[in-house]
Design a protein around this motif. Structure first.
Motif, PDB file in Angstrom:
ATOM      1  N   GLY A   1       0.515  -0.999  -0.126  1.00  0.00           N
ATOM      2  CA  GLY A   1      -0.020  -0.245   0.061  1.00  0.00           C
ATOM      3  C   GLY A   1       0.828   1.059   0.059  1.00  0.00           C
ATOM      4  O   GLY A   1       0.344   2.191   0.480  1.00  0.00           O
ATOM      5  N   GLU A   2       2.538   1.108   0.033  1.00  0.00           N
ATOM      6  CA  GLU A   2       3.046   1.927   0.228  1.00  0.00           C
ATOM      7  C   GLU A   2       2.661   2.983  -1.664  1.00  0.00           C
ATOM      8  O   GLU A   2       2.234   2.276  -2.924  1.00  0.00           O
ATOM      9  N   GLN A   3       3.103   4.223  -1.628  1.00  0.00           N
ATOM     10  CA  GLN A   3       3.191   5.040  -2.891  1.00  0.00           C
ATOM     11  C   GLN A   3       4.000   5.206  -3.118  1.00  0.00           C
ATOM     12  O   GLN A   3       5.032   6.227  -2.157  1.00  0.00           O
ATOM     13  N   LEU A   4       4.699   4.706  -4.001  1.00  0.00           N
ATOM     14  CA  LEU A   4       6.025   5.553  -5.112  1.00  0.00           C
ATOM     15  C   LEU A   4       6.079   7.204  -4.902  1.00  0.00           C
ATOM     16  O   LEU A   4       5.231   7.505  -5.141  1.00  0.00           O
ATOM     17  N   ASN A   5       7.179   7.003  -4.844  1.00  0.00           N
ATOM     18  CA  ASN A   5       8.166   8.936  -5.105  1.00  0.00           C
ATOM     19  C   ASN A   5       9.491   8.830  -5.365  1.00  0.00           C
ATOM     20  O   ASN A   5      10.172   7.473  -5.284  1.00  0.00           O
ATOM     21  N   GLU A   6       9.738   9.779  -5.418  1.00  0.00           N
ATOM     22  CA  GLU A   6      11.366   9.466  -5.894  1.00  0.00           C
ATOM     23  C   GLU A   6      12.252   9.515  -5.027  1.00  0.00           C
ATOM     24  O   GLU A   6      13.285   8.571  -5.361  1.00  0.00           O
ATOM     25  N   GLN A   7      12.274   9.926  -3.699  1.00  0.00           N
ATOM     26  CA  GLN A   7      13.070   8.884  -2.580  1.00  0.00           C
ATOM     27  C   GLN A   7      13.092   7.864  -2.756  1.00  0.00           C
ATOM     28  O   GLN A   7      13.963   7.291  -2.539  1.00  0.00           O
TER      29      GLN A   7
ATOM     30  N   LYS B   1       7.118  -0.655   7.850  1.00  0.00           N
ATOM     31  CA  LYS B   1       6.666  -1.968   7.860  1.00  0.00           C
ATOM     32  C   LYS B   1       5.631  -2.129   9.138  1.00  0.00           C
ATOM     33  O   LYS B   1       4.562  -2.511   9.696  1.00  0.00           O
ATOM     34  N   ASP B   2       5.544  -0.707   9.947  1.00  0.00           N
ATOM     35  CA  ASP B   2       5.182  -0.788  11.150  1.00  0.00           C
ATOM     36  C   ASP B   2       4.874   0.531  11.533  1.00  0.00           C
ATOM     37  O   ASP B   2       5.296   1.409  10.556  1.00  0.00           O
TER      38      ASP B   2
ATOM     39  N   ALA C   1      -4.145  14.507  10.680  1.00  0.00           N
ATOM     40  CA  ALA C   1      -4.590  14.289   9.789  1.00  0.00           C
ATOM     41  C   ALA C   1      -4.731  13.232   9.309  1.00  0.00           C
ATOM     42  O   ALA C   1      -5.184  12.336   7.578  1.00  0.00           O
ATOM     43  N   GLY C   2      -4.390  11.926  10.423  1.00  0.00           N
ATOM     44  CA  GLY C   2      -5.331  10.738   9.445  1.00  0.00           C
ATOM     45  C   GLY C   2      -3.735  10.151   9.384  1.00  0.00           C
ATOM     46  O   GLY C   2      -3.469   9.205   8.095  1.00  0.00           O
ATOM     47  N   LYS C   3      -2.166  11.201   8.629  1.00  0.00           N
ATOM     48  CA  LYS C   3      -1.191  10.524   7.446  1.00  0.00           C
ATOM     49  C   LYS C   3      -0.069   9.427   8.840  1.00  0.00           C
ATOM     50  O   LYS C   3       0.241   9.787   9.927  1.00  0.00           O
ATOM     51  N   PRO C   4      -0.282   8.312   8.380  1.00  0.00           N
ATOM     52  CA  PRO C   4       0.523   6.989   8.600  1.00  0.00           C
ATOM     53  C   PRO C   4       1.783   7.661   9.379  1.00  0.00           C
ATOM     54  O   PRO C   4       2.764   7.761   8.051  1.00  0.00           O
ATOM     55  N   ILE C   5       2.773   7.070  10.017  1.00  0.00           N
ATOM     56  CA  ILE C   5       4.360   7.575   9.925  1.00  0.00           C
ATOM     57  C   ILE C   5       4.793   6.673   9.706  1.00  0.00           C
ATOM     58  O   ILE C   5       5.025   5.718  10.904  1.00  0.00           O
ATOM     59  N   LYS C   6       5.505   5.787   9.143  1.00  0.00           N
ATOM     60  CA  LYS C   6       6.135   4.646   8.982  1.00  0.00           C
ATOM     61  C   LYS C   6       8.187   4.803   9.318  1.00  0.00           C
ATOM     62  O   LYS C   6       7.997   6.509   8.717  1.00  0.00           O
ATOM     63  N   ALA C   7       8.926   4.233   9.095  1.00  0.00           N
ATOM     64  CA  ALA C   7      10.621   4.386   8.744  1.00  0.00           C
ATOM     65  C   ALA C   7      10.149   3.908   6.566  1.00  0.00           C
ATOM     66  O   ALA C   7       9.360   3.303   6.250  1.00  0.00           O
ATOM     67  N   LYS C   8      10.731   4.948   6.342  1.00  0.00           N
ATOM     68  CA  LYS C   8      11.686   4.320   5.201  1.00  0.00           C
ATOM     69  C   LYS C   8      12.413   4.172   4.849  1.00  0.00           C
ATOM     70  O   LYS C   8      13.370   3.962   3.557  1.00  0.00           O
ATOM     71  N   THR C   9      13.443   4.121   5.575  1.00  0.00           N
ATOM     72  CA  THR C   9      14.938   3.524   5.296  1.00  0.00           C
ATOM     73  C   THR C   9      15.073   2.084   5.958  1.00  0.00           C
ATOM     74  O   THR C   9      14.739   2.372   7.320  1.00  0.00           O
TER      75      THR C   9
ATOM     76  N   ARG D   1      13.036   1.287  16.050  1.00  0.00           N
ATOM     77  CA  ARG D   1      13.359  -0.486  16.734  1.00  0.00           C
ATOM     78  C   ARG D   1      14.677  -0.282  17.936  1.00  0.00           C
ATOM     79  O   ARG D   1      13.967  -0.752  18.921  1.00  0.00           O
ATOM     80  N   ASP D   2      15.818   0.161  18.037  1.00  0.00           N
ATOM     81  CA  ASP D   2      16.238   1.142  19.006  1.00  0.00           C
ATOM     82  C   ASP D   2      15.728   1.719  19.979  1.00  0.00           C
ATOM     83  O   ASP D   2      15.471   1.312  21.350  1.00  0.00           O
TER      84      ASP D   2
END
Length: 334
Positions: free
Chosen positions: A69-75, A97-98, A105-113, A121-122
């Motif tokens: 469900g991730e949207q692709l972008n340049e990064q 992953k999580d 605003a309802g935007k989920p924050i996830k690790a991008k790298t 995790r640390d």
């Protein structure tokens, strides 16, 4: 020249992979010098053997992100290519992953790298985490997200965010207003992150209750902070004494995250950075994690990563010993 094929389960996947006006595929073609075409239910990738193999790995990794469900972008496309080049494309499962937190605003924050995933995790596993890396790697933003998540889950009763006002130096007195208004400009990045996570009204409500505190580092002296999630930002500008003072504020049921960039120290040349000293002194101490983020973890504009790399290369040319000295020691993590 060779050609390899990648099967597509649904044409929707191809549409997400190619992006608007095929911009995603053009980026892959440009970075890896290959040609990508879609025919019926498969992709055809042609070019030099080594480059085609890298492109296939990158495309498969991107397809797994799309399936989640991730949207692709340049990064994330550039990052996936970087993983493929370093033979770490299997680590894509760590990305996105999580959900750490959901913004107002309802935007989920996830690790991008992968580096960001390890950093989160640390934070979750250790009482004290030092996150060190260049601008744009999400050190502060992800720490605030983790703090808000812990607060909402009632794991802590307070969020405390602090920064040294070293940049102001003796000029602080020339700024207008009372002490709080003088230091507010240096705390603005912390305010911005909290506003996004909670919304301005909710933020103000928690501040009035004393559940959230944003204050300069000097305000921490003499306190013991129990049941709190405490973030020290811009820690490279703390002195040795300030860092020791801050670390010893830790109380029962609390968690500390310290963030900074040791390449942007604003202290006088004869003064040791408290962050660099802490990385040396605390290395290997139980329940303390030291996580180094790198230019590969930059999630801002692609040009930011190139700027960071250019400065690193220039520093290594002028002072070859710096690169060796700054390598992580035993127990430190990249």
């Amino acid at each position: 020249m060779i050609e390899q094929r990648v099967s597509l389960e649904r044409m929707e996947e191809a549409a997400a992979l190619f992006g608007s006006f095929d911009e995603n595929i053009r980026l892959i073609e440009q970075e890896l010098s290959v040609q990508v075409l879609v025919r019926e239910e498969e992709l055809k990738i042609s070019g030099e053997p080594e480059q085609v193999l890298l492109a296939v790995k990158a495309v498969n990794g991107l397809m797994s992100l799309i399936a989640r469900g991730e949207q692709l972008n340049e990064q994330n496309i550039r990052y996936m290519i970087t993983l493929a080049r370093s033979g770490r494309e299997d680590q894509v499962s760590e990305m996105a992953k999580d959900v750490v937190c959901v913004t107002a605003a309802g935007k989920p924050i996830k690790a991008k790298t992968v580096g960001q995933a390890n950093y989160i995790r640390d934070i979750q596993k250790h009482t004290i985490t030092l996150g060190v890396g260049p601008a744009g790697t999400g050190k502060t933003y992800l720490a605030v997200a983790a703090a808000v998540a812990a607060f909402k889950a009632r794991e802590v009763n307070r969020i405390i965010l602090t920064r040294p006002a070293v940049e102001a130096g003796e000029r602080l007195g020339f700024l207008p207003g009372d002490l709080q208004s003088k230091v507010d400009p240096y705390l603005r990045p912390l305010y911005d992150a909290l506003f996004e996570m909670l919304g301005s009204e909710t933020y103000e409500k928690y501040v009035e209750r004393g559940s959230i505190e944003v204050a300069p580092l000097a305000y921490m002296r003499g306190r013991t902070l129990d049941d709190s999630f405490i973030i020290l930002d811009e820690a490279q500008n703390t002195s040795r004494e300030q860092m020791k003072m801050f670390l010893t504020r830790l109380g029962f049921g609390s968690k500390i995250v310290i963030t900074g960039d040791i390449t942007q120290i604003d202290l006088p040349r004869d003064q040791v950075s408290g962050l660099k000293e802490a990385m040396r002194v605390l290395n290997g101490v139980e329940d303390i994690a030291i996580r180094r983020l790198t230019g590969a973890d930059v999630v801002r504009h692609a040009l930011v990563q190139r700027i960071i790399e250019a400065y690193e290369e220039d520093q290594n040319r002028r002072n070859p010993g710096v690169k060796k000295a700054d390598k992580p020691k035993k127990g430190e993590k990249r």
